[in-house]
Design a protein around this motif. Structure first.
Motif, mmCIF file in Angstrom:
data_model
loop_
_atom_site.group_PDB
_atom_site.id
_atom_site.type_symbol
_atom_site.label_atom_id
_atom_site.label_comp_id
_atom_site.label_asym_id
_atom_site.label_seq_id
_atom_site.Cartn_x
_atom_site.Cartn_y
_atom_site.Cartn_z
ATOM 1 N N SER A 120 31.259 -28.161 -50.230
ATOM 2 C CA SER A 120 31.528 -28.984 -51.408
ATOM 3 C C SER A 120 32.369 -30.208 -51.062
ATOM 4 O O SER A 120 32.192 -31.286 -51.650
ATOM 5 C CB SER A 120 32.254 -28.159 -52.482
ATOM 6 N N LEU A 121 33.277 -30.050 -50.139
ATOM 7 C CA LEU A 121 34.203 -31.140 -49.821
ATOM 8 C C LEU A 121 33.482 -32.341 -49.220
ATOM 9 O O LEU A 121 33.923 -33.491 -49.376
ATOM 10 C CB LEU A 121 35.282 -30.635 -48.858
ATOM 11 N N THR A 122 32.361 -32.097 -48.547
ATOM 12 C CA THR A 122 31.599 -33.191 -47.934
ATOM 13 C C THR A 122 30.234 -33.377 -48.597
ATOM 14 O O THR A 122 29.477 -34.264 -48.188
ATOM 15 C CB THR A 122 31.376 -32.917 -46.437
ATOM 16 N N GLU A 123 29.942 -32.532 -49.612
ATOM 17 C CA GLU A 123 28.621 -32.538 -50.257
ATOM 18 C C GLU A 123 27.530 -32.467 -49.196
ATOM 19 O O GLU A 123 26.614 -33.293 -49.121
ATOM 20 C CB GLU A 123 28.453 -33.761 -51.161
ATOM 21 N N ALA A 124 27.647 -31.417 -48.372
ATOM 22 C CA ALA A 124 26.793 -31.274 -47.190
ATOM 23 C C ALA A 124 25.312 -31.173 -47.528
ATOM 24 O O ALA A 124 24.464 -31.413 -46.661
ATOM 25 C CB ALA A 124 27.232 -30.024 -46.403
ATOM 26 N N TRP A 125 24.962 -30.836 -48.752
ATOM 27 C CA TRP A 125 23.562 -30.651 -49.143
ATOM 28 C C TRP A 125 22.839 -31.979 -49.373
ATOM 29 O O TRP A 125 21.623 -31.995 -49.550
ATOM 30 C CB TRP A 125 23.479 -29.800 -50.407
ATOM 31 N N PHE A 284 26.894 -31.953 -69.008
ATOM 32 C CA PHE A 284 27.109 -33.187 -68.248
ATOM 33 C C PHE A 284 25.934 -33.445 -67.303
ATOM 34 O O PHE A 284 25.431 -34.569 -67.191
ATOM 35 C CB PHE A 284 28.406 -33.081 -67.442
ATOM 36 N N MET A 285 25.492 -32.395 -66.644
ATOM 37 C CA MET A 285 24.395 -32.527 -65.679
ATOM 38 C C MET A 285 23.118 -32.995 -66.374
ATOM 39 O O MET A 285 22.397 -33.869 -65.868
ATOM 40 C CB MET A 285 24.169 -31.178 -65.000
ATOM 41 N N ALA A 286 22.839 -32.434 -67.564
ATOM 42 C CA ALA A 286 21.648 -32.829 -68.314
ATOM 43 C C ALA A 286 21.724 -34.296 -68.732
ATOM 44 O O ALA A 286 20.743 -35.046 -68.632
ATOM 45 C CB ALA A 286 21.496 -31.932 -69.547
ATOM 46 N N LYS A 287 22.899 -34.707 -69.191
ATOM 47 C CA LYS A 287 23.070 -36.105 -69.620
ATOM 48 C C LYS A 287 22.927 -37.057 -68.444
ATOM 49 O O LYS A 287 22.305 -38.129 -68.550
ATOM 50 C CB LYS A 287 24.437 -36.278 -70.283
ATOM 51 N N ALA A 288 23.497 -36.681 -67.302
ATOM 52 C CA ALA A 288 23.421 -37.539 -66.123
ATOM 53 C C ALA A 288 21.981 -37.711 -65.643
ATOM 54 O O ALA A 288 21.606 -38.775 -65.139
ATOM 55 C CB ALA A 288 24.280 -36.961 -65.007
ATOM 56 N N PRO A 309 25.644 -27.377 -56.906
ATOM 57 C CA PRO A 309 25.748 -28.460 -55.920
ATOM 58 C C PRO A 309 25.195 -29.794 -56.432
ATOM 59 O O PRO A 309 25.763 -30.850 -56.164
ATOM 60 C CB PRO A 309 24.939 -27.921 -54.738
ATOM 61 N N THR A 310 24.093 -29.735 -57.184
ATOM 62 C CA THR A 310 23.552 -30.959 -57.785
ATOM 63 C C THR A 310 24.562 -31.561 -58.754
ATOM 64 O O THR A 310 24.800 -32.774 -58.770
ATOM 65 C CB THR A 310 22.236 -30.651 -58.521
ATOM 66 N N LEU A 311 25.171 -30.703 -59.559
ATOM 67 C CA LEU A 311 26.201 -31.143 -60.508
ATOM 68 C C LEU A 311 27.387 -31.775 -59.775
ATOM 69 O O LEU A 311 27.893 -32.833 -60.172
ATOM 70 C CB LEU A 311 26.667 -29.942 -61.333
ATOM 71 N N ILE A 312 27.829 -31.123 -58.709
ATOM 72 C CA ILE A 312 28.977 -31.610 -57.940
ATOM 73 C C ILE A 312 28.717 -33.017 -57.404
ATOM 74 O O ILE A 312 29.609 -33.871 -57.389
ATOM 75 C CB ILE A 312 29.288 -30.624 -56.791
ATOM 76 N N SER A 313 27.487 -33.265 -56.996
ATOM 77 C CA SER A 313 27.145 -34.573 -56.440
ATOM 78 C C SER A 313 27.161 -35.668 -57.499
ATOM 79 O O SER A 313 27.311 -36.850 -57.171
ATOM 80 C CB SER A 313 25.758 -34.516 -55.790
ATOM 81 N N ILE A 320 36.274 -31.531 -55.177
ATOM 82 C CA ILE A 320 37.359 -30.605 -55.539
ATOM 83 C C ILE A 320 36.873 -29.600 -56.565
ATOM 84 O O ILE A 320 37.178 -28.394 -56.488
ATOM 85 C CB ILE A 320 38.563 -31.396 -56.096
ATOM 86 N N PHE A 321 36.086 -30.076 -57.540
ATOM 87 C CA PHE A 321 35.508 -29.184 -58.552
ATOM 88 C C PHE A 321 34.689 -28.086 -57.878
ATOM 89 O O PHE A 321 34.801 -26.912 -58.214
ATOM 90 C CB PHE A 321 34.626 -30.006 -59.495
ATOM 91 N N GLY A 322 33.861 -28.493 -56.901
ATOM 92 C CA GLY A 322 33.022 -27.523 -56.203
ATOM 93 C C GLY A 322 33.834 -26.534 -55.399
ATOM 94 O O GLY A 322 33.537 -25.335 -55.374
ATOM 95 N N PHE A 323 34.863 -27.025 -54.717
ATOM 96 C CA PHE A 323 35.724 -26.139 -53.935
ATOM 97 C C PHE A 323 36.337 -25.068 -54.830
ATOM 98 O O PHE A 323 36.344 -23.877 -54.484
ATOM 99 C CB PHE A 323 36.827 -26.952 -53.254
ATOM 100 N N VAL A 324 36.830 -25.466 -56.012
ATOM 101 C CA VAL A 324 37.446 -24.515 -56.938
ATOM 102 C C VAL A 324 36.402 -23.531 -57.468
ATOM 103 O O VAL A 324 36.644 -22.325 -57.552
ATOM 104 C CB VAL A 324 38.129 -25.251 -58.107
#
Length: 519
Positions: A120-125, A284-288, A309-313, A320-324
């Motif tokens: 998550s910290l690097t959005e490796a995906w 949020f993801m749907a709106k984005a 992961p898609t949401l995190i990106s 940080i959100f993903g890490f938590v």
């Protein structure tokens, strides 16, 4: 004395320690990734009605049922069933086997979550979270059976087993209880932070509307009610030996029903909190993406390792959100996994008089070897998915039905359990509780028959017969055979004597003797 002749029985030093451990067991991955979607898919806000009814009429009554079995016998799941009748012992071994199966694949999911904390910290995906998870990370091959390892998955799974072994070797109080007392509050704090962050995202309101807008017409559908009972049943960690085992570690005078109410409502409160956080984020993801919430809502592995992961990106501060988020999955998973593994550990101690550390080392070692051979392979996901479906929908449900039918109905132990619970508890039980247990048995029979028919007629996820035969039906068959074989092994006289002493020494039996003398 040598460990073989008399292994020392461990105890929770306080009721609070037990409650934290029991909540830690109940609050697991299913609370975070299963409940929100089940609610959304079964009437939204209207689903809360059958959900709460299921909690009060099935979940909590069954918790009391298993608490009574474990606390009265001071024994593991097989010993607690043996207490009822020799013929009931295989049920306890079957429940123990289900716990072993769940533990084997549960460790892999925790390993994935641990990897994704740092991804998550690097959005490796990158731009393709689905392709990354199934391709680059899991390196998923064609459905089949393979021992070709994936190093990126293998190492995290090994680390999970090392951590679990370290915690369990510290014992019931110093290991399980203390770990739960630290990480359950930490889990709640982290998840609250995640929920609050989600609520302030653009589109969060639309997500919550999608989740909680009630469709009361759904309440006419029997499938919605079955879904509610299924969610409560699976999320409370009942029917695969955990609550029997944990209750056996309680002191003689412990408020069992009061503890059960705290555990049951705490578990459900966390599920509702998870629903708010997950669907605010999905809004949020749907709106984005310019789509409806229905287009991004999913459950299970797809939600956690593809959707999020898609949401995190897409969100500010997503790393940080993903890490938590993934840290929450790791903590929730670990507190559940250590409770799951404690079931076979205690069964081994009771049946073979093995010492505490030796039984822990044997069980964790054996489960870790199987887990490491099956899960971190290019076909590990197929094995995991099939084992999960059959262990939950056939194994756990079948175990509960057998316990209710044999222990509750055939052996007529419900009045005895009621007397035991009432002797030490604040919330008293009576005929209503016994009736609810019986109704729950009928509901579970319907669930099991429906599920078996579905698997026989339709299969599961389109997997080939080899996968279903080995990891599905074959696994269930192995548990049945293993349960019978272990039942044929004679119990040590010391174990049976200790069980009978525990029963005779219980508060309920003391009260009964006193009352009989006074007549």
């Amino acid at each position: 004395m040598s460990p073989k002749s008399s292994p020392q029985r461990e105890v929770f030093v306080s009721r609070g320690a037990f409650i934290f451990a029991a909540i830690g067991s109940a609050v697991g991955l299913g609370n975070i990734w299963r409940f929100p979607y089940v609610t959304y898919d079964n009437g939204g806000g209207a689903f809360i009605i059958p959900y709460l009814i299921a909690l009060l009429t099935a979940g909590i009554p069954l918790l009391f049922f298993y608490y009574a079995m474990g606390h009265r016998s001071r024994g593991s799941a097989p010993l607690a069933h043996r207490m009822v009748h020799k013929g009931a012992e295989p049920i306890g071994w079957f429940a123990t086997g289900v716990a072993i199966i769940i533990g084997i694949y549960y460790a892999a999911i925790i390993g994935w979550a641990g990897s994704y904390m740092f991804f998550s910290l690097t959005e490796a995906w990158g731009d393709d979270s689905e392709g990354f998870f199934f391709g680059e990370y899991l390196k998923l091959g064609d459905p089949g059976i393979s021992l070709e390892f994936v190093p990126g998955v293998l190492i995290p799974v090994i680390l999970v087993w090392v951590v679990v072994l370290a915690i369990l070797l510290m014992g019931v109080q110093n290991g399980i209880a203390n770990f739960s007392k630290v990480f359950i509050p930490l889990l709640i704090i982290l998840f609250l932070a995640l929920v609050i962050r989600s609520l302030f995202l653009p589109g969060a309101a639309e997500g919550l509307n999608a989740l909680f807008t009630p469709d009361f017409k759904a309440l006419k559908d029997p499938g919605v009610w079955i879904a509610a009972y299924g969610q409560i049943f699976f999320s409370l960690s009942i029917a695969f030996g955990i609550m029997i085992t944990y209750a056996s570690y309680l002191k003689k005078k412990t408020n069992l029903t009061g503890s059960g109410l705290v555990v049951g409502f705490s578990n459900s409160a966390f599920e509702i909190l998870a629903g708010i956080g997950i669907f605010a984020a999905l809004g949020f993801m749907a709106k984005a993406q310019g789509v409806e919430v229905a287009d991004v809502a999913s459950s299970g592995i797809g939600l956690a390792f593809v959707g999020f992961p898609t949401l995190i990106s897409e969100m500010p501060g997503g790393g940080i959100f993903g890490f938590v988020f993934f840290a929450c999955l790791v903590f929730a998973g670990l507190t559940s996994l250590i409770s799951i593994i404690q079931v076979p550990i205690q069964a081994l101690r009771d049946k073979f008089r093995v010492g505490n550390k030796a039984s822990t080392a044997w069980i964790v070692g054996a489960m870790a070897v199987v887990s490491i051979l099956l899960m971190p392979t290019i076909t590990g996901l197929y094995a995991l998915d099939t084992m999960d479906a059959f262990a939950n929908n056939v194994g756990i449900v079948g175990s509960a039905i057998l316990s209710i039918v044999v222990v509750g109905w055939a052996m007529r132990k419900l009045p005895v359990f009621s007397r035991h619970l009432n002797a030490v508890s604040s919330f008293k039980l009576g005929p209503i509780w016994m009736t609810l247990i019986s109704i729950t048995g009928v509901v579970l029979v319907y669930m099991l028959i429906t599920q078996i028919i579905t698997y026989v007629v339709e299969g599961y996820e389109g997997y080939p017969p080899l996968i279903l035969g080995v990891y599905g039906w074959g696994m269930i068959g192995l548990l049945v055979v293993g349960s019978i074989i272990l039942t044929l092994v004679k119990w040590p006289k010391e174990t049976i004597d200790e069980m009978e002493t525990a029963v005779a020494d219980s508060v309920a039996e003391e009260n009964l003797r006193t009352n009989n003398k006074g007549v």
